[in-house]
Scaffold this motif. Sequence first.
Motif, PDB file in Angstrom:
ATOM      1  N   ASN A 225       0.853  -1.186   0.000  1.00  0.00           N
ATOM      2  CA  ASN A 225       0.000   0.000   0.000  1.00  0.00           C
ATOM      3  C   ASN A 225       0.889   1.235   0.000  1.00  0.00           C
ATOM      4  O   ASN A 225       1.659   1.452   0.939  1.00  0.00           O
ATOM      5  N   PRO A 226       0.818   2.089  -1.030  1.00  0.00           N
ATOM      6  CA  PRO A 226       1.796   3.178  -1.179  1.00  0.00           C
ATOM      7  C   PRO A 226       1.560   4.395  -0.291  1.00  0.00           C
ATOM      8  O   PRO A 226       2.390   5.301  -0.277  1.00  0.00           O
ATOM      9  N   ARG A 227       0.451   4.459   0.426  1.00  0.00           N
ATOM     10  CA  ARG A 227       0.184   5.637   1.239  1.00  0.00           C
ATOM     11  C   ARG A 227       1.290   5.833   2.280  1.00  0.00           C
ATOM     12  O   ARG A 227       1.822   4.850   2.830  1.00  0.00           O
ATOM     13  N   PRO A 228       1.654   7.066   2.557  1.00  0.00           N
ATOM     14  CA  PRO A 228       2.766   7.344   3.485  1.00  0.00           C
ATOM     15  C   PRO A 228       2.616   6.664   4.838  1.00  0.00           C
ATOM     16  O   PRO A 228       3.614   6.285   5.455  1.00  0.00           O
ATOM     17  N   SER A 229       1.389   6.486   5.283  1.00  0.00           N
ATOM     18  CA  SER A 229       1.167   5.877   6.590  1.00  0.00           C
ATOM     19  C   SER A 229       1.188   4.351   6.540  1.00  0.00           C
ATOM     20  O   SER A 229       1.076   3.702   7.580  1.00  0.00           O
ATOM     21  N   ARG A 230       1.343   3.771   5.363  1.00  0.00           N
ATOM     22  CA  ARG A 230       1.267   2.321   5.237  1.00  0.00           C
ATOM     23  C   ARG A 230       2.631   1.725   4.887  1.00  0.00           C
ATOM     24  O   ARG A 230       3.439   1.483   5.768  1.00  0.00           O
ATOM     25  N   VAL A 233       7.866   2.253   1.401  1.00  0.00           N
ATOM     26  CA  VAL A 233       9.188   1.669   1.120  1.00  0.00           C
ATOM     27  C   VAL A 233       9.035   0.326   0.432  1.00  0.00           C
ATOM     28  O   VAL A 233       9.705   0.031  -0.572  1.00  0.00           O
ATOM     29  N   GLY A 234       8.131  -0.504   0.950  1.00  0.00           N
ATOM     30  CA  GLY A 234       7.892  -1.802   0.333  1.00  0.00           C
ATOM     31  C   GLY A 234       7.364  -1.664  -1.085  1.00  0.00           C
ATOM     32  O   GLY A 234       7.741  -2.430  -1.980  1.00  0.00           O
ATOM     33  N   VAL A 235       6.507  -0.684  -1.302  1.00  0.00           N
ATOM     34  CA  VAL A 235       5.956  -0.458  -2.642  1.00  0.00           C
ATOM     35  C   VAL A 235       7.051  -0.013  -3.605  1.00  0.00           C
ATOM     36  O   VAL A 235       7.095  -0.447  -4.758  1.00  0.00           O
ATOM     37  N   LYS A 236       7.938   0.844  -3.121  1.00  0.00           N
ATOM     38  CA  LYS A 236       9.041   1.288  -3.978  1.00  0.00           C
ATOM     39  C   LYS A 236       9.937   0.108  -4.364  1.00  0.00           C
ATOM     40  O   LYS A 236      10.347  -0.025  -5.520  1.00  0.00           O
ATOM     41  N   ASN A 237      10.229  -0.747  -3.383  1.00  0.00           N
ATOM     42  CA  ASN A 237      11.055  -1.929  -3.674  1.00  0.00           C
ATOM     43  C   ASN A 237      10.364  -2.846  -4.675  1.00  0.00           C
ATOM     44  O   ASN A 237      11.001  -3.381  -5.586  1.00  0.00           O
ATOM     45  N   ARG A 238       9.075  -3.018  -4.494  1.00  0.00           N
ATOM     46  CA  ARG A 238       8.331  -3.879  -5.415  1.00  0.00           C
ATOM     47  C   ARG A 238       8.280  -3.260  -6.810  1.00  0.00           C
ATOM     48  O   ARG A 238       8.388  -3.962  -7.813  1.00  0.00           O
ATOM     49  N   ARG A 239       8.112  -1.932  -6.869  1.00  0.00           N
ATOM     50  CA  ARG A 239       8.138  -1.246  -8.173  1.00  0.00           C
ATOM     51  C   ARG A 239       9.462  -1.498  -8.872  1.00  0.00           C
ATOM     52  O   ARG A 239       9.512  -1.725 -10.091  1.00  0.00           O
ATOM     53  N   ASN A 240      10.541  -1.457  -8.113  1.00  0.00           N
ATOM     54  CA  ASN A 240      11.870  -1.665  -8.706  1.00  0.00           C
ATOM     55  C   ASN A 240      12.049  -3.092  -9.225  1.00  0.00           C
ATOM     56  O   ASN A 240      12.768  -3.321 -10.201  1.00  0.00           O
TER      57      ASN A 240
END
Length: 781
Positions: A225-230, A233-240
Amino acid sequence: MAKAKKETTKVQNYSKYIRWMWILFLGGILSVVSLFLLASWGAFGEMPDHTVLENPKTNLATEIISSDGKTLGKFYFNDNRTPVSYDELPQQLVDALIATEDARFHEHSGIDARGTIRAIIKPGSGGASTVSQQLAKQLFHGEGSKNIIERVLQKIKEWIIAIRLERQYTKEEIIAQYFNIYDFGNNADGIRSASRIYFNKEPKELDLKESAMLVGMFKNSSLYNPRPSRNPVGVKNRRNVVLAQMYKYDYITEKVKDSLQKTELDLNYSPESHREGIATYFRGYLDGFMKQWIKNNPKPDGTKWNLYNDGLKIYTTIDSRMQTYAEDAVQQHMPRLQAEFFHQNTPDRNPTAPFLDLEPEEEKALMRRGMRQSERWRHMKYDLKKSNKEIEASFQKPIKMTVFKWEDGKPSEVDTIMKPMDSMRYYKSFLRTGMMSMDPQTGHVKAWVGGMNYRHFQYDMVKQGRRQVGSTFKPFVYATAIDQLHFSPCDELPDTPFCIEAGKFGNPEAWCPRNSGDDYGGKRTLKDALANSVNTITAQLIDKVGPQTVVDLVEKLGVESDIPAVPSIALGTTDISVYDMVGAYSTFANQGVYTKPVMVLNIEDKNGTVLYQFKPETRDVLNAETAYVTVKLMEGVTQSGSGARLRGKGRDSYRADFREIITGYPYEFTNPIAGKTGTTQNQSDGWFMGMVPNLVTGVWVGAEDRAAHFKTITYGQGAAMALPIWGLYMKSCYADETLGVSKADFTPPVELSIIVDCSKVPDDHTNSNSPEEDTLDELEF
């Protein structure tokens, strides 16, 4: 001999093994085939047939579409889903999906044999589930069971459905369905909602890294979940990871991969809910409109349409650009005006703040009435079955709550602990607003702002709310006099005290209105009298034509309020909605033809079949000459009257805490503008009605209770409360040349017998209808 027998026995034993091997092999194949056949026949649970595969059941949100093709909002319960076609998907989004989820998508027919074998031999290596299989799972049987046997059976059903989907649809259609069905979290059901909510874009506008982020969420949208409160970081890694897969399969270069992997997510989080976004008050009105339409228009099979699940498309007249400019104008002006109101109503300056002129018992009665009308009272009384005494006590107990506030000129919220009774008083101190803008020729409503913040102030002040209109009613009196008595803007009447005696028009007692500031003297032309809102002149006019004649005209102009036929209506004592006022004024701009305001153009089902198409409702109310002369009268308001600040250069200066200095406004409009300000007797309601040839806009400002108002007319007049919103809105509309808002003159009728240019009036011109008696009046400025 013995040796030969032994060898024969050995061969027979081998044959037995081979035979059993073939039996087991063929039996295994037969079992698998039988398992698949039984599954396909529905032995392990219902399987979708051809019809269901062709029309899979998915809940589709109803979409509200603006006149310029933008989505204003949606109606939905759980699924905020609006499907898109394959052509509406950017290529990099499709490439990201294939590279990450199904690299051989274009090579298989629903099942990737190589990937499946690899997954069996090497568990955890991935590649077992194709996009088609994942779509089958999403559409028809959801999450897998924890029971291993049930999981195997579900996987078999998934394979069968995937193969059927591949036969039923093209590869492109499968891709589109997969993007449309997935839940991306945060009410982002399907790719269209996801791209709008996370990036405030349509899917076609997504760039490469945005596409990669959304595809990465297919792994697990709850976890990623990309929301700042969720979990950004994990979303960015997964995007990469997605970007790496795109490089692996030659969709992007290494340089592009490396550069994008270093970037942030750059979300533009724009939640879509019923209380957020653009045109919230209009959507609230539309909800009621649609429920009534659904009640009267069943489906062909007799069942009712579902506003939240059937994927209807509602095409409206609202222009998203003009709606944005209107909302921006409100949010520019209201915090400044509110700050001044708070400044004047501190406990030191006004011990009864926010109310003025109320006795203690009157104040208690007002708060008690507000308490009994509140949602809290309704809930405790009817849902929780509490007694009146218990409910009243609850209003005195501090509780946690989130309240609205203006912060740095923007709407905000603050968590606090407050008594519900104190929160009621707090909200009653806020000034509200209502604004509507309409094309007078077509009746198309272009902008609708029913308040400042729908989350905290849900009562719509465009159509639901009705308030005293003050001097904005006077043009109706003038129009009646022009129509009935052929008055000219250049005709003169004496500006002296005037009374309508008791008994006339049913008046129980004499009516002797006063001018603002008790200012009288000499004679005034009708144009000057309307420009300066001179009450004595208006009183004389209604005395000449009679209140009932004015009421008849106003009713023909579409005003639905119950208006008594008494002389005091000339000064705007009646309550009318912004909606009705804009519709009525539009008749003047439309050469005397009333066009009923329209908000909904078409309604279509999810397949594009037209279910409803509006039919214009028009009627002739005034002749073109009367309408034009009335417009010319109202032009005087913005040339030399209470609306003249629209012409001035002024100073765009404000006090430190956003309190506005009423010394002028930097609008500098030079084009023809007809308008009228309105201010009620105690400054509780401020109005401005403004017109150009192809746009009529009305603005009202005031508090919930009339007892909350400015003490003096400096800030409490329509020219200070409402006119600035109109000016800011029109500045934005004119700056956007694509809107085509007119700066031209109002079109005169072919034949004009009434003089409208007073500079051309002969010196010996007199009004044969001038009364011998005097006049007086006052209720608004």
